[in-house]
Design an enzyme around this catalytic site. Structure first.
Site, PDB file in Angstrom:
ATOM      1  N   GLU A 268       0.827  -1.214   0.000  1.00  0.00           N
ATOM      2  CA  GLU A 268       0.000   0.000   0.000  1.00  0.00           C
ATOM      3  C   GLU A 268       0.855   1.256   0.000  1.00  0.00           C
ATOM      4  OE1 GLU A 268      -3.104   0.064  -0.543  1.00  0.00           O
ATOM      5  OE2 GLU A 268      -3.901  -1.877   0.065  1.00  0.00           O
ATOM      6  N   ARG A 272       0.408   3.685  -3.269  1.00  0.00           N
ATOM      7  CA  ARG A 272      -0.247   4.981  -3.033  1.00  0.00           C
ATOM      8  C   ARG A 272       0.767   6.096  -2.855  1.00  0.00           C
ATOM      9  NH1 ARG A 272      -5.980   3.644  -0.066  1.00  0.00           N
ATOM     10  NH2 ARG A 272      -5.833   1.410  -0.259  1.00  0.00           N
ATOM     11  N   ASP A 401      -4.222 -10.147  -8.435  1.00  0.00           N
ATOM     12  CA  ASP A 401      -4.516  -9.155  -9.473  1.00  0.00           C
ATOM     13  C   ASP A 401      -3.370  -8.349 -10.078  1.00  0.00           C
ATOM     14  OD1 ASP A 401      -4.359  -7.857  -7.019  1.00  0.00           O
ATOM     15  OD2 ASP A 401      -6.325  -6.931  -7.088  1.00  0.00           O
ATOM     16  N   THR A 621      -0.969   0.626 -10.304  1.00  0.00           N
ATOM     17  CA  THR A 621      -2.239  -0.008  -9.932  1.00  0.00           C
ATOM     18  C   THR A 621      -3.127   0.902  -9.089  1.00  0.00           C
ATOM     19  OG1 THR A 621      -3.211  -2.098  -9.222  1.00  0.00           O
ATOM     20  CG2 THR A 621      -1.490  -1.176  -7.815  1.00  0.00           C
TER      21      THR A 621
END
Ligand code: DMJ
Length: 639
Positions: A268, A272, A401, A621
């Protein structure tokens, strides 16, 4: 000094040498000088961290290591392995199947990766299991320190990079149809509304709670704050929300503190924060974004200090200790987590001139290429100790994914030079087509999950990104393959649209199933929620750009209307708990990815194709645009 004390019955040894008092004093002076000299010399040795460790407190040692890695690649790869943390089991210290020739070959590959794209070309577009410390003996030979020539004086030439772009990154294009423009402006207004409320009630927190009008911090980002600020930066910039972009930038300059000490998700923080900062830098050239990205990147490096170099999922940003998620079987690392670092880490190497970041992710690829794949499929759980699969669960949705996404995007980002990534993607997709792609009784194509050979006929909302990914990859196959993949991409995107269309709110559930008479609908209460996720509109955006079929814009506009109707509340946007009721209750959370991804993809759906053109950019992503490496941006630097 104890040595010089006179023992009973024995003369002190200076006395034994027949020295008088002034001579004794001079002798002592000389001796203490000598000792000081020897002690100091330890710190001048090439790798003195082991010695420093003997004399300095633990934390001081770790931070000395980390800052040295910023200035020297060879120091960095050893220092990040050399922090004073618990050691891994000796049995796992040697990589399996290591051949003597491998280190040299790999070092060459790594150097190439650090240069990012090769020759210039302008063709086409929990519980703390397995606490792991750093131990240079536990590293695979492949991550040996790179040759020194890679650390020549370096400056990234931003101006040259900007000139290499084929299209302006934003701005209106003449002659566009008024309805499309009006729709885009509506989405811009939604972004402003989401930002303004975050700014008013939660600035500096990670997310806005729009019902209670306060901020949420959570425990994913290791004490870092401002996830929404960082995630929103590039969207604000692209939408030309200038004032709001300046507000966000000022927060980064004045308040974004990297000296935190919490437990962070490596994945994360990477997608991000690092992704958001990198994109903001590439779009604006503002050094603050680059510097923060590099500083934060350094803090993530200790997570790779495992016997295989496969990072663990959780890292303490303060101590550098890392461990696996408590829920991950047998201390395993997650495919979608360690497989979703490649794009950002190559850019960290490109911007810093420090190959250590590229080395880390190239090593991950090496481990993945070595391990046997059941039926060609990649399971989601891998042991960072042995490099073997821990559990045979395969999914193109959650846990798997973005690993697949980063394979095809690595190839695209390298300006199609990274043929290894393309082959891995092609092989993985072939296995997925063969074993997981299914058609429902009602004719809907979906991608099932696989549990040790048994299919689970379910698709998560997360898996809906795959329509866009398959379309993006299809562009570059043979004619037969291209057509097949475009059809598959369109069919999956259609299925994901059906999951929205079959709900009362016209928003899709977290997961939907194709069993027991169910078709593209959630069958469990726990799967009925929608948390402002982007994957479906992400696929609409790619399919629109690659086919120009107007249905994708039409479907995107349906989502805009549904968001306005069911998710917009007085102070922002909120997720909903049940998509199958027209009076849903709100979850009181405006996710940062709503600003980074959902609104950005919707906006781009109603832009001309050359705004953030796919010929110039790949999206990470979290939808942060990272440039395709058309050329080498190293500037000539005066030594
Ligand atoms: C985002 O943070 C990223 O898209 C990630 O890859 C998956 N989950 C969320 C959005 O749903």
């Amino acid at each position: 000094m104890v040595l010089l004390r006179k023992l009973p019955g024995m003369p002190g040894w200076p006395a034994a040498l027949g020295l008088r008092l002034p001579q004794k004093f001079l002798f002592l002076l000389f001796l203490s000088g000598l000792l000081t000299l020897c002690f100091g010399a330890l710190f001048l040795l090439p790798d003195s961290s082991r010695f420093k460790r003997l004399f300095l407190p633990r934390r001081a040692t770790a931070s000395a290591s980390s800052s040295s890695s910023a200035s020297s690649s060879s120091a960095s790869s050893s220092s990040t392995r050399d922090t004073d943390l618990p050691r891994s089991p000796p049995a796992a210290a040697e990589p399996r199947h290591a051949s003597p020739a491998a280190p040299r070959r790999l070092r060459e590959k790594l150097r190439t990766a650090a240069r990012m794209a090769g020759p210039p070309a302008r063709t086409a577009p929990g519980s703390r299991q397995q606490v792991q410390g750093a131990d240079s003996r536990a590293q695979p030979a492949s991550v040996a320190p790179p040759a020194r020539e890679t650390r020549a004086p370096f400056r990234f030439d931003y101006e040259r990079f900007r000139r290499s772009l084929r299209h302006p990154v934003r701005g209106e294009r003449p002659g566009e149809d008024p309805e499309t423009r009006a729709r885009r402006m509506k989405i811009k207004e939604m972004m402003k509304f989401a930002w303004d409320n975050y700014k008013q009630y939660a600035l500096g927190k990670n997310e806005l709670r729009p019902l209670t009008k306060n901020g949420h911090i959570g425990n994913m980002f290791g004490g870092l704050r401002g996830a929404t600020v960082i995630d929103a930066l590039d969207t604000l910039y692209i939408m030309e929300l200038e004032e709001e972009f300046q507000e966000a930038k000022q927060w980064v300059e004045k308040s974004f503190d990297l000296n935190v000490n919490g437990e962070a998700s490596l994945f994360e923080v990477n997608i991000r924060y690092i992704g958001g900062l990198l994109a903001a830098y590439y779009l604006t050239g503002e050094e603050v974004f680059k510097n923060k990205a590099l500083e934060l990147g350094e803090k993530l490096l200790p997570a790779f200090n495992t016997p295989t170099g496969i990072p663990r999922g959780v890292i303490s940003l303060g101590s550098g200790m890392s461990w696996s998620w408590g829920w991950a079987s047998a201390g395993s690392s997650i495919l979608a987590e360690f497989g979703t670092l490649h794009l950002e880490f190559l850019h960290l190497s490109q911007l810093s001139g420090n190959p250590v970041f590229a080395e880390k992710v190239m090593n991950i690829r090496r481990v993945l290429n070595r391990v046997e794949k059941p039926q060609g499929l990649y399971p989601n759980f891998l042991s960072p100790v042995t490099g073997s699969w821990v559990q045979h669960h395969v999914s193109i949705g959650g846990l798997g994914d973005s690993f697949y996404e980063y394979l095809i995007k690595s190839w695209l980002m390298s300006d199609k030079k990274d043929s290894e990534a393309k082959k891995m993607y092609d092989d993985a997709l072939e296995a997925i087509e063969k074993h997981l792609v299914k058609k429902s009784a009602g004719g809907l194509t979906y991608i099932a999950e696989w549990r040790g050979g048994i299919l689970d006929h379910k698709m998560g909302h997360l898996a809906c990104f795959s329509g866009g990914m398959i379309a993006l990859g299809a562009e570059y196959g043979s004619d037969e393959r291209r057509q097949r993949h475009m059809e598959l991409a369109a069919e999956i995107t259609n299925t994901c649209h059906e999951s929205y269309a079959r709900s009362d709110t016209k928003l899709g559930p977290e997961a939907f199933r194709f069993d027991a008479g169910s078709e593209a609908m959630a069958t469990r209460l726990s799967e009925r929620y929608y948390i402002l996720r982007p994957e479906v509109v992400e696929s609409y955006m790619y399919l629109w750009r690659l086919t120009h079929d107007p249905k994708y814009r039409h479907w995107g506009w349906e989502v805009v209307k549904a968001l306005e109707k069911h998710c917009r509340v007085e102070a922002g946007f909120s997720g909903i708990r049940d998509v199958y009721t027209t009076t849903p209750s709100h979850d009181n959370m405006q996710q940062s990815f709503f600003l980074a991804e959902t609104l950005k993809y919707l906006y781009l759906l109603f832009c001309e194709d050359d705004v953030l053109s796919l010929e110039d950019w790949v999206f990470n992503t979290e939808a942060h645009p990272l440039p395709i490496n058309h050329t080498d941006f190293k500037a000539a630097v005066q030594p």
